[in-house]
Design a protein around this motif. Sequence first.
Motif, PDB file in Angstrom:
ATOM      1  N   ILE A  30       0.825  -1.206   0.000  1.00  0.00           N
ATOM      2  CA  ILE A  30       0.000   0.000   0.000  1.00  0.00           C
ATOM      3  C   ILE A  30       0.859   1.256   0.000  1.00  0.00           C
ATOM      4  CG2 ILE A  30      -1.767   1.293   1.247  1.00  0.00           C
ATOM      5  CD1 ILE A  30      -2.817  -1.303   2.350  1.00  0.00           C
ATOM      6  N   MET A  31       1.763   1.386   0.981  1.00  0.00           N
ATOM      7  CA  MET A  31       2.537   2.617   1.109  1.00  0.00           C
ATOM      8  C   MET A  31       3.513   2.834  -0.036  1.00  0.00           C
ATOM      9  SD  MET A  31       3.449   3.203   5.119  1.00  0.00           S
ATOM     10  CE  MET A  31       4.622   4.445   4.555  1.00  0.00           C
ATOM     11  N   MET A  32       4.286   1.818  -0.385  1.00  0.00           N
ATOM     12  CA  MET A  32       5.292   1.980  -1.435  1.00  0.00           C
ATOM     13  C   MET A  32       4.671   2.360  -2.777  1.00  0.00           C
ATOM     14  SD  MET A  32       8.237   1.749  -0.099  1.00  0.00           S
ATOM     15  CE  MET A  32       9.274   1.484  -1.541  1.00  0.00           C
ATOM     16  N   PRO A  33       3.622   1.672  -3.244  1.00  0.00           N
ATOM     17  CA  PRO A  33       2.984   2.135  -4.486  1.00  0.00           C
ATOM     18  C   PRO A  33       2.398   3.539  -4.365  1.00  0.00           C
ATOM     19  CG  PRO A  33       2.332  -0.121  -3.998  1.00  0.00           C
ATOM     20  CD  PRO A  33       3.040   0.395  -2.793  1.00  0.00           C
ATOM     21  N   LEU A 170     -10.992  -3.293   7.268  1.00  0.00           N
ATOM     22  CA  LEU A 170     -10.749  -1.987   6.659  1.00  0.00           C
ATOM     23  C   LEU A 170     -10.462  -0.907   7.702  1.00  0.00           C
ATOM     24  CD1 LEU A 170     -13.466  -1.942   3.853  1.00  0.00           C
ATOM     25  CD2 LEU A 170     -11.044  -2.532   3.671  1.00  0.00           C
ATOM     26  N   PHE A 171     -11.222  -0.895   8.779  1.00  0.00           N
ATOM     27  CA  PHE A 171     -11.040   0.160   9.777  1.00  0.00           C
ATOM     28  C   PHE A 171      -9.648   0.132  10.411  1.00  0.00           C
ATOM     29  CE2 PHE A 171     -11.721   1.715  14.214  1.00  0.00           C
ATOM     30  CZ  PHE A 171     -11.838   3.054  13.889  1.00  0.00           C
ATOM     31  N   PRO A 172      -9.153  -1.002  10.922  1.00  0.00           N
ATOM     32  CA  PRO A 172      -7.775  -0.998  11.462  1.00  0.00           C
ATOM     33  C   PRO A 172      -6.735  -0.634  10.415  1.00  0.00           C
ATOM     34  CG  PRO A 172      -8.966  -2.964  12.159  1.00  0.00           C
ATOM     35  CD  PRO A 172      -9.800  -2.308  11.108  1.00  0.00           C
ATOM     36  N   LEU A 173      -6.935  -1.113   9.178  1.00  0.00           N
ATOM     37  CA  LEU A 173      -5.976  -0.795   8.126  1.00  0.00           C
ATOM     38  C   LEU A 173      -5.965   0.696   7.827  1.00  0.00           C
ATOM     39  CD1 LEU A 173      -4.006  -1.936   6.010  1.00  0.00           C
ATOM     40  CD2 LEU A 173      -5.957  -2.195   4.463  1.00  0.00           C
ATOM     41  N   ARG A 174      -7.140   1.299   7.776  1.00  0.00           N
ATOM     42  CA  ARG A 174      -7.225   2.729   7.480  1.00  0.00           C
ATOM     43  C   ARG A 174      -6.659   3.565   8.619  1.00  0.00           C
ATOM     44  NH1 ARG A 174     -13.400   2.304   5.067  1.00  0.00           N
ATOM     45  NH2 ARG A 174     -12.816   1.553   2.985  1.00  0.00           N
ATOM     46  N   ILE A 175      -6.911   3.153   9.852  1.00  0.00           N
ATOM     47  CA  ILE A 175      -6.335   3.872  10.994  1.00  0.00           C
ATOM     48  C   ILE A 175      -4.815   3.824  10.938  1.00  0.00           C
ATOM     49  CG2 ILE A 175      -5.994   3.732  13.488  1.00  0.00           C
ATOM     50  CD1 ILE A 175      -8.524   5.114  12.867  1.00  0.00           C
ATOM     51  N   THR A 176      -4.271   2.660  10.628  1.00  0.00           N
ATOM     52  CA  THR A 176      -2.815   2.512  10.532  1.00  0.00           C
ATOM     53  C   THR A 176      -2.243   3.437   9.470  1.00  0.00           C
ATOM     54  OG1 THR A 176      -3.002   0.189  11.205  1.00  0.00           O
ATOM     55  CG2 THR A 176      -0.935   0.884  10.166  1.00  0.00           C
ATOM     56  N   LEU A 177      -2.859   3.446   8.290  1.00  0.00           N
ATOM     57  CA  LEU A 177      -2.362   4.300   7.201  1.00  0.00           C
ATOM     58  C   LEU A 177      -2.502   5.778   7.535  1.00  0.00           C
ATOM     59  CD1 LEU A 177      -3.757   2.323   4.131  1.00  0.00           C
ATOM     60  CD2 LEU A 177      -1.366   2.532   4.816  1.00  0.00           C
ATOM     61  N   ALA A 178      -3.598   6.155   8.184  1.00  0.00           N
ATOM     62  CA  ALA A 178      -3.789   7.559   8.541  1.00  0.00           C
ATOM     63  C   ALA A 178      -2.735   8.019   9.547  1.00  0.00           C
ATOM     64  CB  ALA A 178      -5.199   7.767   9.111  1.00  0.00           C
ATOM     65  N   ILE A 216      -0.815   8.603   0.834  1.00  0.00           N
ATOM     66  CA  ILE A 216      -0.980   7.562   1.852  1.00  0.00           C
ATOM     67  C   ILE A 216      -2.327   7.740   2.556  1.00  0.00           C
ATOM     68  CG2 ILE A 216      -0.094   6.689   4.044  1.00  0.00           C
ATOM     69  CD1 ILE A 216       2.719   7.348   3.057  1.00  0.00           C
ATOM     70  N   CYS A 217      -2.677   8.988   2.889  1.00  0.00           N
ATOM     71  CA  CYS A 217      -3.972   9.238   3.544  1.00  0.00           C
ATOM     72  C   CYS A 217      -5.129   8.885   2.618  1.00  0.00           C
ATOM     73  CB  CYS A 217      -4.060  10.704   3.962  1.00  0.00           C
ATOM     74  SG  CYS A 217      -2.938  11.165   5.314  1.00  0.00           S
ATOM     75  N   ALA A 218      -4.973   9.138   1.315  1.00  0.00           N
ATOM     76  CA  ALA A 218      -6.031   8.774   0.365  1.00  0.00           C
ATOM     77  C   ALA A 218      -6.205   7.262   0.299  1.00  0.00           C
ATOM     78  CB  ALA A 218      -5.702   9.333  -1.021  1.00  0.00           C
ATOM     79  N   ARG A 219      -5.101   6.517   0.339  1.00  0.00           N
ATOM     80  CA  ARG A 219      -5.205   5.055   0.384  1.00  0.00           C
ATOM     81  C   ARG A 219      -5.850   4.609   1.691  1.00  0.00           C
ATOM     82  NH1 ARG A 219      -1.743   2.833  -3.610  1.00  0.00           N
ATOM     83  NH2 ARG A 219      -1.869   4.355  -5.315  1.00  0.00           N
ATOM     84  N   GLY A 220      -5.631   5.389   2.751  1.00  0.00           N
ATOM     85  CA  GLY A 220      -6.244   5.055   4.021  1.00  0.00           C
ATOM     86  C   GLY A 220      -7.758   5.211   4.009  1.00  0.00           C
ATOM     87  N   LEU A 221      -8.296   5.925   3.031  1.00  0.00           N
ATOM     88  CA  LEU A 221      -9.742   6.063   2.887  1.00  0.00           C
ATOM     89  C   LEU A 221     -10.293   5.173   1.777  1.00  0.00           C
ATOM     90  CD1 LEU A 221      -9.960   9.955   3.154  1.00  0.00           C
ATOM     91  CD2 LEU A 221     -10.723   8.304   4.867  1.00  0.00           C
TER      92      LEU A 221
END
Length: 463
Positions: A30-33, A170-178, A216-221
């Motif tokens: 997620i982050m690298m791309p 999705l929620f834990p993943l999005r929190i982590t990315l945010a 990264i924040c956009a991927r988090g959403l």
Amino acid sequence: FLLQLCVCVCVWPALMQLFQLWMFVVLFLIMMPAMFGLSLGVTGVYIQVLVRILEWATIRIQRGLQNEPRVTVPLTTEIIERAGGSMEEELEQRRRTHSLSVGEFSLSDVLYFYKRGVETIVDDQVTQRFSSEELASWNLLTRTNQNFQYISLRLTIIWGLGVLVRYGILFPLRITLALIGLSWLVVGTSLVGSLPESRYVKNWLSELVHLTCYRICARGLSATVHYHNKENRPQKGGICVANHTTPIDVVILANDGCYAMVGQIHGGLLGIIQRSMVRSCPHVWFERSEMKDRHAVTSRLRDHVAERTKLPILIFPEGTCVNNTSVMMFKKGSFEIGGTIHPVAIKYDPRFGDAFWNSSKYNMVSYVLRMMTSWAVVVNVWYLPAMSRQEGEDATHFANRVKSAIAAQGGLLDLAWDGGLKRARVKESFRQEQQKLYSSIILSRSKEMKEKRRRNKSTFVST
């Protein structure tokens, strides 16, 4: 104790492997791309699967409702069917219908204003723009359904699985990315701000940090953004204006390019982010006392635009969030600065989640939690051709022209009402304007009637 120790020894390696898998997915898939603006296509496949599930659910709901004796009221956009026409035309029509004098004051005119007042209360074009957009069918999100009832076991199971996916994965993943994106933003901008002044290197690093964090924040959403007409993207030294639905409008736009933000200085976590951002990029933050000084705000923005090397300013002239069904009045201050205006139209797809932020009902934390537990954020962004103020055109007419172009491109309703009515009462000047209009109609008609009587009298005397 030995049993607990054995359980810990057996469970700990599994937890470590799960954590390593989680970090591998977050960092490398997620982050690298996202840092390089790339996509592995996972979000696209997720959206396609989601669309098919929602279409299937809609068909199941429609079949279930067909078997119900309950009468459903179809969704309509207009509650009252108005005949149309100006005040003068409607008053004349009313008087002719009731065989009254057209040119003079009549007490029955009060009924016209009563009628218009009741229509405005029933079909309030302002208040309904600050409530969530209603959907024609349920999108398996409990909060967007008004009259949900049991339809079938399969539909209930799908909804339950959706809850597990949204809240458990999705929620834990999005929190982590945010958290990673915001931490990166604070640390990265602080480090770039501590570097020696260099027009090119420092600016390049600042734009790189901002782009990376917003992506990264956009991927988090789970944001899927479709940008149209990229050749019209805002250029440096210009002003980007867009319709405003949610605070994440900034993330959506900055995911495709860097902007200089404009806003009031805050405290707490948001204040820390603002102070770190301004170290590396010339954002325009104002103190609370400065925000009330219109001339000070205009002067600082004009100085920013005058330097063609600075990033384009991002402004939302509506001044408040609207539910993405319409565009309300643009404040003229943004159009008095000068420079080139780059209009942008933003339209969210309400099927995947309600992007509108009703700040009078939800605080920022509640809103972010709602967004992070929705299916996804799917949005279309249109870059419109640059517009400039024409000769002899004042700021108000220029703002209305830009607003109309954004509304037409985004398929939004163009309204002339001020979004400030969300929290404030109607200005007294609006009432006085209607009173003056009515007075001018009576006076002009009275003069015409007197002139007509004078001519008729003179004609009779001469005859």
